[in-house]
Design an enzyme around this catalytic site. Sequence first.
Site, PDB file in Angstrom:
ATOM      1  N   ASN A  10       0.863  -1.179   0.000  1.00  0.00           N
ATOM      2  CA  ASN A  10       0.000   0.000   0.000  1.00  0.00           C
ATOM      3  C   ASN A  10       0.902   1.232   0.000  1.00  0.00           C
ATOM      4  O   ASN A  10       1.480   1.583   1.019  1.00  0.00           O
ATOM      5  CB  ASN A  10      -0.904  -0.022   1.242  1.00  0.00           C
ATOM      6  N   TRP A  11       1.011   1.866  -1.148  1.00  0.00           N
ATOM      7  CA  TRP A  11       1.929   2.997  -1.283  1.00  0.00           C
ATOM      8  C   TRP A  11       1.407   4.261  -0.612  1.00  0.00           C
ATOM      9  O   TRP A  11       2.151   5.223  -0.447  1.00  0.00           O
ATOM     10  CB  TRP A  11       2.204   3.285  -2.764  1.00  0.00           C
ATOM     11  N   LYS A  12       0.129   4.271  -0.277  1.00  0.00           N
ATOM     12  CA  LYS A  12      -0.506   5.444   0.339  1.00  0.00           C
ATOM     13  C   LYS A  12      -0.270   6.685  -0.533  1.00  0.00           C
ATOM     14  O   LYS A  12      -0.270   6.584  -1.756  1.00  0.00           O
ATOM     15  CB  LYS A  12      -0.027   5.616   1.774  1.00  0.00           C
ATOM     16  N   HIS A 102      -9.574   0.879   5.358  1.00  0.00           N
ATOM     17  CA  HIS A 102      -8.324   1.212   6.040  1.00  0.00           C
ATOM     18  C   HIS A 102      -8.605   2.223   7.144  1.00  0.00           C
ATOM     19  O   HIS A 102      -9.451   3.113   6.995  1.00  0.00           O
ATOM     20  CB  HIS A 102      -7.305   1.775   5.047  1.00  0.00           C
ATOM     21  N   GLU A 174      -5.138  -4.973  10.755  1.00  0.00           N
ATOM     22  CA  GLU A 174      -4.162  -3.910  10.983  1.00  0.00           C
ATOM     23  C   GLU A 174      -4.492  -3.188  12.287  1.00  0.00           C
ATOM     24  O   GLU A 174      -5.335  -2.282  12.299  1.00  0.00           O
ATOM     25  CB  GLU A 174      -4.183  -2.901   9.830  1.00  0.00           C
ATOM     26  N   GLY A 180       2.374   2.509  10.956  1.00  0.00           N
ATOM     27  CA  GLY A 180       3.293   3.622  10.783  1.00  0.00           C
ATOM     28  C   GLY A 180       3.953   4.102  12.059  1.00  0.00           C
ATOM     29  O   GLY A 180       4.584   5.155  12.079  1.00  0.00           O
ATOM     30  N   SER A 219       3.210  -1.900  10.538  1.00  0.00           N
ATOM     31  CA  SER A 219       4.671  -1.868  10.690  1.00  0.00           C
ATOM     32  C   SER A 219       5.319  -3.209  10.362  1.00  0.00           C
ATOM     33  O   SER A 219       6.269  -3.638  11.020  1.00  0.00           O
ATOM     34  CB  SER A 219       5.065  -1.402  12.097  1.00  0.00           C
ATOM     35  N   GLY A 240       2.977  -1.194   4.344  1.00  0.00           N
ATOM     36  CA  GLY A 240       2.976   0.235   4.087  1.00  0.00           C
ATOM     37  C   GLY A 240       4.340   0.736   3.679  1.00  0.00           C
ATOM     38  O   GLY A 240       4.779   0.549   2.549  1.00  0.00           O
ATOM     39  N   GLY A 241       5.042   1.381   4.599  1.00  0.00           N
ATOM     40  CA  GLY A 241       6.312   2.036   4.286  1.00  0.00           C
ATOM     41  C   GLY A 241       7.342   1.149   3.624  1.00  0.00           C
ATOM     42  O   GLY A 241       8.053   1.580   2.709  1.00  0.00           O
TER      43      GLY A 241
END
EC number: 5.3.1.1
Length: 261
Positions: A10-12, A102, A174, A180, A219, A240-241
Amino acid sequence: MARRPLVMGNWKLNGSKAFTKALIEDLKTELAGVEGCDVAIAPPVMYLAEAEAALKCSCSCGGKAIALGAQNVDVNVQGAFTGDISTEMLKDFGAKYIIIGHSERRTYHKESDEFIAKKFAALKQAGLVPVLCIGESEAENEAGKTEEVCARQIDAVLNTLGAEAFNGAVIAYEPIWAIGTGKSATPAQAQAVHAFIRGHIAKKDNAVAEQVIIQYGGSVNDANAAELFTQPDIDGALVGGASLKAPAFAVIVKAAAKAKN
């Protein structure tokens, strides 16, 4: 039954046209020869065209098949709905896995369980794969309400569409307190919630519960993924990141492939 793991990035709100092309090229290199794990990416909707083209090039060149996804969808197909994206538009770009529910959408855009269930229904009707995000806040976790919150979020779909709606769908657990933040549920903590989620669906339909993919998110990174994937009810990850860096994302994919095969 054996479930094939799915790792999705998920690049957000990150990226650019150049970044999209470069990251997919790097992923093609990093994931060459990796089998036993499905992979998907969800770039910002503005870059679906670049991603679609880059992914087609990857497959035609013999690279790893990476599925395209998106981060949101609306319940309406067309009309006066400024700024929204329909299922048909996403299909037009080859998107398959669509993230809904989300916590960032629930929090910043005040999306309710009922509205998210309508999105789930719209995706199923369109032949797309819902990736339903569920999870509790830190306060809810500390109050011992994790299972209550997850059950409520799942029931919004179960009670309107039935258990069969989860055939071919994906759930991503999640915990909000881990998204994050650098914090992550321990493998044992995550497994306990995943087992609860599967068991909750099994009360309605055991066969559906056994086949549904339940990812962990919050995370997930190249350092903790392998241990998470040793748990029997963790079927991959919504990342995510770490999905913005090809080497780190590839480590997660390879860990899932190794643990589940």
